[in-house]
Enzyme design. Structure first.
Site, PDB file in Angstrom:
ATOM      1  N   ASN A 156       0.863  -1.180   0.000  1.00 43.66           N
ATOM      2  CA  ASN A 156       0.000   0.000   0.000  1.00 43.66           C
ATOM      3  C   ASN A 156       0.899   1.229   0.000  1.00 43.66           C
ATOM      4  OD1 ASN A 156      -1.764   2.082   0.519  1.00 43.66           O
ATOM      5  ND2 ASN A 156      -2.392   1.354   2.552  1.00 43.66           N
ATOM      6  N   LYS A 191       0.071   4.272  -0.197  1.00 40.18           N
ATOM      7  CA  LYS A 191      -0.546   5.447   0.449  1.00 40.18           C
ATOM      8  C   LYS A 191      -0.349   6.698  -0.431  1.00 40.18           C
ATOM      9  CE  LYS A 191      -0.134   3.109   4.833  1.00 40.18           C
ATOM     10  NZ  LYS A 191       0.010   3.158   6.282  1.00 40.18           N
ATOM     11  N   HIS A 205      -9.482   0.943   4.892  1.00 35.87           N
ATOM     12  CA  HIS A 205      -8.208   1.118   5.588  1.00 35.87           C
ATOM     13  C   HIS A 205      -8.428   2.022   6.811  1.00 35.87           C
ATOM     14  CE1 HIS A 205      -4.094   2.290   6.482  1.00 35.87           C
ATOM     15  NE2 HIS A 205      -3.735   1.193   5.840  1.00 35.87           N
ATOM     16  N   GLU A 264      -6.805   4.399   7.965  1.00 37.20           N
ATOM     17  CA  GLU A 264      -6.601   5.828   7.714  1.00 37.20           C
ATOM     18  C   GLU A 264      -7.860   6.448   7.105  1.00 37.20           C
ATOM     19  OE1 GLU A 264      -2.930   5.301   5.609  1.00 37.20           O
ATOM     20  OE2 GLU A 264      -1.989   4.722   7.499  1.00 37.20           O
ATOM     21  N   GLU A 307      -5.162  -5.098  10.479  1.00 40.48           N
ATOM     22  CA  GLU A 307      -4.129  -4.085  10.697  1.00 40.48           C
ATOM     23  C   GLU A 307      -4.399  -3.362  12.016  1.00 40.48           C
ATOM     24  OE1 GLU A 307      -2.175  -2.833   6.738  1.00 40.48           O
ATOM     25  OE2 GLU A 307      -3.936  -1.572   7.008  1.00 40.48           O
ATOM     26  N   GLY A 325       2.768   2.123  10.832  1.00 48.15           N
ATOM     27  CA  GLY A 325       3.707   3.243  10.710  1.00 48.15           C
ATOM     28  C   GLY A 325       4.464   3.561  11.990  1.00 48.15           C
ATOM     29  N   SER A 381       3.680  -2.314  10.214  1.00 46.36           N
ATOM     30  CA  SER A 381       5.137  -2.393  10.398  1.00 46.36           C
ATOM     31  C   SER A 381       5.726  -3.741   9.978  1.00 46.36           C
ATOM     32  CB  SER A 381       5.525  -2.047  11.837  1.00 46.36           C
ATOM     33  OG  SER A 381       5.148  -0.718  12.146  1.00 46.36           O
TER      34      SER A 381
HETATM   35  P1  13P Z   1       3.239   0.271   7.661  1.00 48.43           P
HETATM   36  O1  13P Z   1       3.757  -1.015   7.046  1.00 48.43           O
HETATM   37  O2  13P Z   1       3.964   1.484   7.213  1.00 48.43           O
HETATM   38  O3  13P Z   1       3.122   0.158   9.150  1.00 48.43           O
HETATM   39  O4  13P Z   1       1.736   0.469   7.108  1.00 48.43           O
HETATM   40  C1  13P Z   1       0.836  -0.577   7.195  1.00 48.43           C
HETATM   41  C2  13P Z   1      -0.382  -0.243   6.417  1.00 48.43           C
HETATM   42  O5  13P Z   1      -1.151   0.626   6.796  1.00 48.43           O
HETATM   43  C3  13P Z   1      -0.635  -0.969   5.172  1.00 48.43           C
HETATM   44  O6  13P Z   1      -1.917  -0.744   4.693  1.00 48.43           O
END
Ligand code: 13P
Length: 249
Positions: free
Chosen positions: A9, A11, A95, A97, A167, A173, A213
């Site tokens: 992803n 982002k 997601h 976010e 997740e 992150g 992560s």
């Molecule tokens: P990270 O791998 O940067 O923690 O992000 C995970 C994520 O949100 C994948 O959709």
């Protein structure tokens, strides 16, 4: 029997040129790896060009969101059939976010999943608890609410086009991955819940990815857990070398 999926992803990162360059770097690093499904999810504006760039490789394309209507006066939205038109075979839905910053709810997740599958896309449906929810022992309750709402009235047939991504918000992150055992515990819970909702054969077949992560040095431990069928990778998917190392775990 469940083929692993490693999805990146991206982002809100990378221009069109940077996105194309990344897959050009990635393709030779994963070319011999047919034992996992590899998916990348660039920003909307790069989808079509990245689709051209992955042609002939086994890398598949996802978008990071979609709308649920096919067309109409919906300024700023993108319909699933247009994502298909741009070369996508997957779409990430719900997601954390989007839930956190853009008002995504289990109801909108549900509408998007149905629309995506109707348009011939596979849905990567994200669920996960916050740190406060984990610390107050709400993890299972939160996941159950998200899945029951998100997957409401989804036909058994449609389940073959659905991938779940667990997740935990506190692991995204932050560099703080869930331990193998923490992740496995929730994945097993998700599979049992799906068995209760739509039956054991569908639960046995559905792929459940872990995200939060994931890095080259922790992917192997996660992937040896019986109910973890792959990874949804954020930060480490932005570099060909680290994403390839994860895909080739
Ligand atoms: P990270 O791998 O940067 O923690 O992000 C995970 C994520 O949100 C994948 O959709």
């Amino acid at each position: 029997m469940r083929k692993p999926v490693i999805a990146g992803n991206w982002k809100l990162y990378k221009t069109i040129a940077e996105s194309v360059a990344l897959v050009h770097e990635l393709i030779p690093l994963v070319v011999g790896n047919q034992r996992v499904d590899i998916v990348v999810a660039p920003v909307f504006t790069a989808l079509s060009r990245v689709s051209d760039a992955v042609e002939g490789s086994h890398i598949m394309l996802a978008s990071q969101d979609c709308y649920w209507e096919e067309e109409g006066a919906f300024t700023g939205e993108v319909a699933p059939k247009l994502l298909k038109d741009a070369g996508c075979s997957y779409v990430i839905i719900g997601h954390s976010e989007r839930r956190q910053y853009f008002g995504e709810s289990d109801l909108t997740v549900n509408k998007k999943i149905k629309a995506a599958i109707a348009a011939g896309l596979r849905a990567i449906v994200c669920v996960g608890e916050s740190l406060a929810e984990r610390e107050s022992d709400q993890t299972f309750a939160v996941i159950e609410t998200q899945l029951k709402g998100g997957l409401a009235d989804i036909s058994e047939e449609a389940f073959s086009h659905i991938i779940i991504a667990y997740e935990p918000v506190w692991a995204i992150g932050t560099g703080k991955t869930a331990t193998d055992a923490q992740a496995q515990e929730v994945h097993a819970f998700i599979r049992q819940l799906i068995a209760r909702l739509v039956g054991q054969p569908i639960a046995d077949a559905v792929r459940i990815l872990y995200g939060g992560s994931v890095k080259p040095d922790n992917v192997k431990g996660l992937m040896t857990q019986p109910d973890i069928d792959g990874a949804l990778v954020g930060g480490a998917s932005l570099k060909a070398e680290s994403f390839a190392a994860i895909a080739n775990f």
